[in-house]
Design an enzyme around this catalytic site. Structure first.
Site, short mmCIF file in Angstrom:
data_model
loop_
_atom_site.label_atom_id
_atom_site.label_comp_id
_atom_site.label_asym_id
_atom_site.label_seq_id
_atom_site.Cartn_x
_atom_site.Cartn_y
_atom_site.Cartn_z
N HIS A 144 13.79 27.83 -89.56
CA HIS A 144 12.58 27.24 -88.98
C HIS A 144 11.85 26.48 -90.10
CE1 HIS A 144 12.25 29.65 -85.15
NE2 HIS A 144 12.98 30.51 -85.84
N HIS A 157 19.46 29.81 -87.78
CA HIS A 157 18.59 28.62 -87.73
C HIS A 157 17.44 28.81 -88.69
CE1 HIS A 157 17.61 31.44 -84.50
NE2 HIS A 157 16.35 31.08 -84.60
P1 AMP Z 1 14.36 32.84 -83.17
O1 AMP Z 1 13.36 33.77 -82.55
O2 AMP Z 1 14.24 32.74 -84.66
O3 AMP Z 1 15.76 33.13 -82.68
O4 AMP Z 1 13.94 31.41 -82.66
C1 AMP Z 1 14.59 30.72 -81.64
C2 AMP Z 1 13.88 29.41 -81.51
O5 AMP Z 1 14.66 28.57 -80.69
C3 AMP Z 1 12.49 29.52 -80.85
O6 AMP Z 1 11.52 28.99 -81.74
C4 AMP Z 1 12.64 28.70 -79.58
O7 AMP Z 1 11.47 27.98 -79.26
C5 AMP Z 1 13.81 27.78 -79.92
N1 AMP Z 1 14.56 27.31 -78.78
C6 AMP Z 1 15.06 28.04 -77.77
N2 AMP Z 1 15.72 27.25 -76.91
C7 AMP Z 1 15.64 25.99 -77.40
C8 AMP Z 1 16.13 24.71 -76.97
N3 AMP Z 1 16.83 24.58 -75.85
N4 AMP Z 1 15.85 23.63 -77.73
C9 AMP Z 1 15.14 23.76 -78.89
N5 AMP Z 1 14.66 24.93 -79.33
C10 AMP Z 1 14.90 26.02 -78.60
#
Ligand code: AMP
Length: 141
Positions: free
Chosen positions: A103, A101
């Site tokens: 950001h 993903h």
């Molecule tokens: P990472 O630490 O790069 O894996 O980031 C994961 C991101 O996913 C974090 O910024 C979370 O806030 C986001 N996240 C986790 N669960 C959800 C969800 N159900 N919907 C949208 N974002 C999410």
């Protein structure tokens, strides 16, 4: 790749709620549930690849094209001055969801945040020889 759908796949299929803002055959984007700033958006391949290098080239191309298309729309939606764009690529880098993903984090003058240079801890003190070795290792891998 695990057989269990990731949380992001579940958002894309509608099994769990999400604010989807973009969808193509290969890529989707939705608002981060715990935003670092208003408009914080995650851009993902629809299929769950854990790391960047696992994505087929055409998916990587589509992913970056979506980031490029969405970034000005995100900035304009929240009247941001800039964006920080990044990927936590692997657990040691802070990746929590094993599904690539990107950001896209809107940034505002004086928001108190730092540049991407702040993410890796202290800077190493590398000699010219060490830099040459690293460059050669990257070049030939
Ligand atoms: P990472 O630490 O790069 O894996 O980031 C994961 C991101 O996913 C974090 O910024 C979370 O806030 C986001 N996240 C986790 N669960 C959800 C969800 N159900 N919907 C949208 N974002 C999410």
């Amino acid at each position: 790749m695990s057989d269990d759908p990731t949380i992001f796949e579940q958002i894309i299929t509608g099994d769990i709620p999400g604010r989807i803002v973009y969808e193509s055959d290969t890529v989707a984007a939705f608002l981060d549930a715990n935003p670092l700033a208003p408009g914080h958006t995650l851009v993902v391949p629809k299929e769950a690849y854990e790391r960047l290098d696992e994505m087929p080239a055409h998916v990587a191309t589509d992913l970056w094209a979506a980031v490029q298309e969405l970034t000005p729309r995100i900035e304009s939606a929240v009247d941001a001055d800039a964006t920080t764009i990044g990927v936590n690529n692997g657990e040691a880098a802070g990746q929590e969801v094993p599904h690539v993903h990107v950001h896209v984090v809107p940034r505002f003058e004086g928001d108190g945040g730092g540049p991407i240079h702040a993410v890796a801890g202290g800077r190493p003190d590398l000699s010219e020889g060490e830099l040459d070795e690293i460059a050669a290792a990257i070049e030939t891998v």
